[in-house]
Structures are given as structure tokens and as C-alpha cells.
Design a protein around this motif. Structure first.
Motif, short mmCIF file in Angstrom:
data_model
loop_
_atom_site.label_atom_id
_atom_site.label_comp_id
_atom_site.label_asym_id
_atom_site.label_seq_id
_atom_site.Cartn_x
_atom_site.Cartn_y
_atom_site.Cartn_z
N LEU A 81 -0.23 56.25 16.74
CA LEU A 81 -0.10 57.53 16.05
C LEU A 81 0.28 57.33 14.59
CD1 LEU A 81 0.12 60.64 15.85
CD2 LEU A 81 2.47 60.40 16.74
N TYR A 82 1.31 56.55 14.35
CA TYR A 82 1.77 56.37 12.97
C TYR A 82 0.76 55.59 12.14
CZ TYR A 82 6.36 58.46 13.80
OH TYR A 82 7.39 59.34 14.07
N ASP A 83 0.06 54.64 12.74
CA ASP A 83 -1.01 53.93 12.03
C ASP A 83 -2.10 54.91 11.61
OD1 ASP A 83 0.31 51.49 12.30
OD2 ASP A 83 -0.98 50.78 13.94
N LEU A 84 -2.50 55.77 12.55
CA LEU A 84 -3.53 56.76 12.27
C LEU A 84 -3.06 57.76 11.21
CD1 LEU A 84 -6.29 58.05 12.81
CD2 LEU A 84 -5.28 59.19 14.80
N LEU A 85 -1.82 58.20 11.33
CA LEU A 85 -1.28 59.16 10.35
C LEU A 85 -1.21 58.54 8.96
CD1 LEU A 85 1.54 60.97 12.34
CD2 LEU A 85 -0.71 61.87 11.68
N SER A 86 -0.84 57.28 8.86
CA SER A 86 -0.79 56.60 7.56
C SER A 86 -2.19 56.60 6.93
CB SER A 86 -0.28 55.17 7.71
OG SER A 86 1.06 55.17 8.11
N GLU A 87 -3.19 56.30 7.74
CA GLU A 87 -4.57 56.31 7.27
C GLU A 87 -5.00 57.73 6.86
OE1 GLU A 87 -8.69 55.94 9.63
OE2 GLU A 87 -7.43 54.16 9.79
N LEU A 88 -4.68 58.70 7.69
CA LEU A 88 -5.04 60.09 7.42
C LEU A 88 -4.42 60.58 6.12
CD1 LEU A 88 -6.19 62.92 8.27
CD2 LEU A 88 -3.99 63.27 9.41
N VAL A 89 -3.14 60.35 5.95
CA VAL A 89 -2.44 60.80 4.74
C VAL A 89 -3.09 60.19 3.50
CG1 VAL A 89 -0.26 60.64 3.47
CG2 VAL A 89 -0.26 61.36 5.87
N GLN A 90 -3.37 58.90 3.55
CA GLN A 90 -4.00 58.26 2.38
C GLN A 90 -5.41 58.80 2.16
OE1 GLN A 90 -2.37 56.09 0.19
NE2 GLN A 90 -4.13 56.78 -0.98
N ASP A 91 -6.17 58.99 3.22
CA ASP A 91 -7.53 59.51 3.09
C ASP A 91 -7.54 60.91 2.49
OD1 ASP A 91 -8.72 57.21 4.07
OD2 ASP A 91 -9.14 58.04 6.06
N LEU A 108 8.51 64.69 9.07
CA LEU A 108 8.63 64.68 10.53
C LEU A 108 8.67 63.25 11.10
CD1 LEU A 108 6.20 67.58 11.54
CD2 LEU A 108 8.70 67.56 11.82
N THR A 109 7.98 62.33 10.43
CA THR A 109 7.87 60.96 10.94
C THR A 109 8.79 59.98 10.23
OG1 THR A 109 6.10 60.43 9.38
CG2 THR A 109 5.43 61.32 11.54
N ASN A 110 9.68 60.51 9.39
CA ASN A 110 10.56 59.63 8.61
C ASN A 110 9.72 58.59 7.86
OD1 ASN A 110 12.94 58.61 7.56
ND2 ASN A 110 13.33 57.29 9.31
N ASN A 111 8.70 59.10 7.16
CA ASN A 111 7.76 58.25 6.40
C ASN A 111 7.08 57.21 7.27
OD1 ASN A 111 7.96 59.46 3.80
ND2 ASN A 111 10.01 58.56 3.64
N MET A 112 6.67 57.64 8.46
CA MET A 112 5.97 56.78 9.42
C MET A 112 6.81 55.57 9.84
SD MET A 112 3.44 58.84 8.97
CE MET A 112 2.55 59.34 7.51
N THR A 113 8.11 55.78 9.91
CA THR A 113 9.00 54.70 10.33
C THR A 113 9.15 54.75 11.84
OG1 THR A 113 10.20 54.89 8.25
CG2 THR A 113 11.30 53.72 10.05
N LEU A 114 8.68 53.70 12.48
CA LEU A 114 8.77 53.61 13.94
C LEU A 114 10.17 53.20 14.38
CD1 LEU A 114 5.42 51.74 14.57
CD2 LEU A 114 5.98 54.02 15.42
#
Length: 167
Positions: free
Chosen positions: A129-139, A112-118
Motif C-alpha cells: 500500500l505505501y509503495d503504491l501510495l508513494s508512486e501515486l503521490v509522485q505521479d 494519514l500515513t505519517n509520510n508513508m512511514t511503515l
């Protein structure tokens, strides 16, 4: 993870479970509501933009419900069993299956986020949002790996005293 998987293999279940509860369960319960709120704001403000991650807030809400249910089962059923030094194979198999579902949910976030590509010129909310999602996915991935490769593995197998048939 503050320790390597190898170091966690030497810890007792009680210590490992306490770490999982404090580091991952508590963190996911903070991260997901924040991410849902940010995703709603981004989707509302940028509706119609081809880069907008439409459906992300709904997906995160569903993921939060699934993850909350999973964590409650661990906290109320599985972790107490593991702390008492029993190896509940059935419940562990259920949790492992749910881990597979969580990985699929993470992959859907990435899609959905194109691999968190802004997009160029993304607003602060979208960036947060994308910073938080990157952290969430890794966590979530670290959380799953710690459980699957250490906590859910019989002590005999971790110690090299098992042929693998005890799983």
C-alpha cells in the motif's frame, strides 16, 4: 516523466496530451482502485493499531471520484480545445483550482500515513500500500506540474513572446 519540462515545452499540444492520457490518466485509473482495496485490507486487519491509517480508504475513494471527474473534464472539454490551438482561459483556471485541491488531497494522504512511514514489522499488504501510495503521490504531482507548467501555459509565453498579460 520521460522528458524534462523544457523538452515538453517544445512538443505540440497533441503529443503532450497523448502522453498525459497514456502515462497519467490511465495510470491513475489503475493506481487508485488498487490503493483503495489495499487500504481497506490494512484498515480491517490493523484496526486499533495506533499506526493504522484509519480513514485512508474513504479518503482515497473521495480522491478517486474527484480525480476521475477532473480527468473527464480535461478529456472531453479542455484537451480538445487545446488541440485546436485555442487558449481557453476559463476552463484552465478551473483545472488549476482543482489541481490545488488535488495537492491538498495528497498532503492528507501523507498525513494519514505519517509520510508513508511503515511501522516496524509491517505486513506485506501494508508495505505494498505505501509503495503504491508513494508512486501515486509522485505521479499526481508530476502530472499536475506538466499540465500547469507546460500544457496550460500559452504558447506565446513559452516562446518568450508574451509579457504574461495573456493569462
Amino acid at each position: 516523466m520521460s522528458r524534462s519540462l523544457h523538452q515538453w515545452q517544445k512538443a505540440d499540444n497533441r503529443e503532450l496530451i497523448e502522453f498525459i492520457l497514456e502515462r497519467y490518466h490511465a495510470m491513475h485509473r489503475e493506481q487508485l482502485p488498487q490503493a483503495i482495496q489495499l487500504a481497506r485490507r490494512v484498515e480491517q486487519a490493523h484496526a486499533g493499531d495506533s499506526n493504522c491509517p484509519e480513514g485512508l480508504a474513504e479518503h482515497l475513494s473521495e480522491m478517486y471520484q474527484e480525480l476521475e471527474s477532473h480527468m473527464m473534464k480535461e478529456e472531453q472539454i479542455l484537451f480538445p480545445m487545446l488541440e485546436s490551438a485555442s487558449y481557453p482561459q476559463g476552463p484552465i483556471m478551473v483545472m488549476e483550482s482543482e489541481h490545488d485541491d488535488h495537492e491538498l488531497a495528497l498532503q492528507h494522504i501523507e498525513k494519514l500515513t505519517n509520510n508513508m512511514t511503515l511501522p516496524e514489522g509491517a505486513c506485506g499488504t501494508w508495505t505494498a500500500l505505501y509503495d503504491l501510495l508513494s508512486e501515486l503521490v509522485q505521479d499526481v504531482r508530476d502530472h499536475i506540474e506538466l499540465e500547469s507548467r507546460v500544457l496550460f501555459v500559452p504558447e506565446e509565453q513559452l516562446a518568450g513572446r508574451c509579457c504574461g498579460g495573456c493569462q
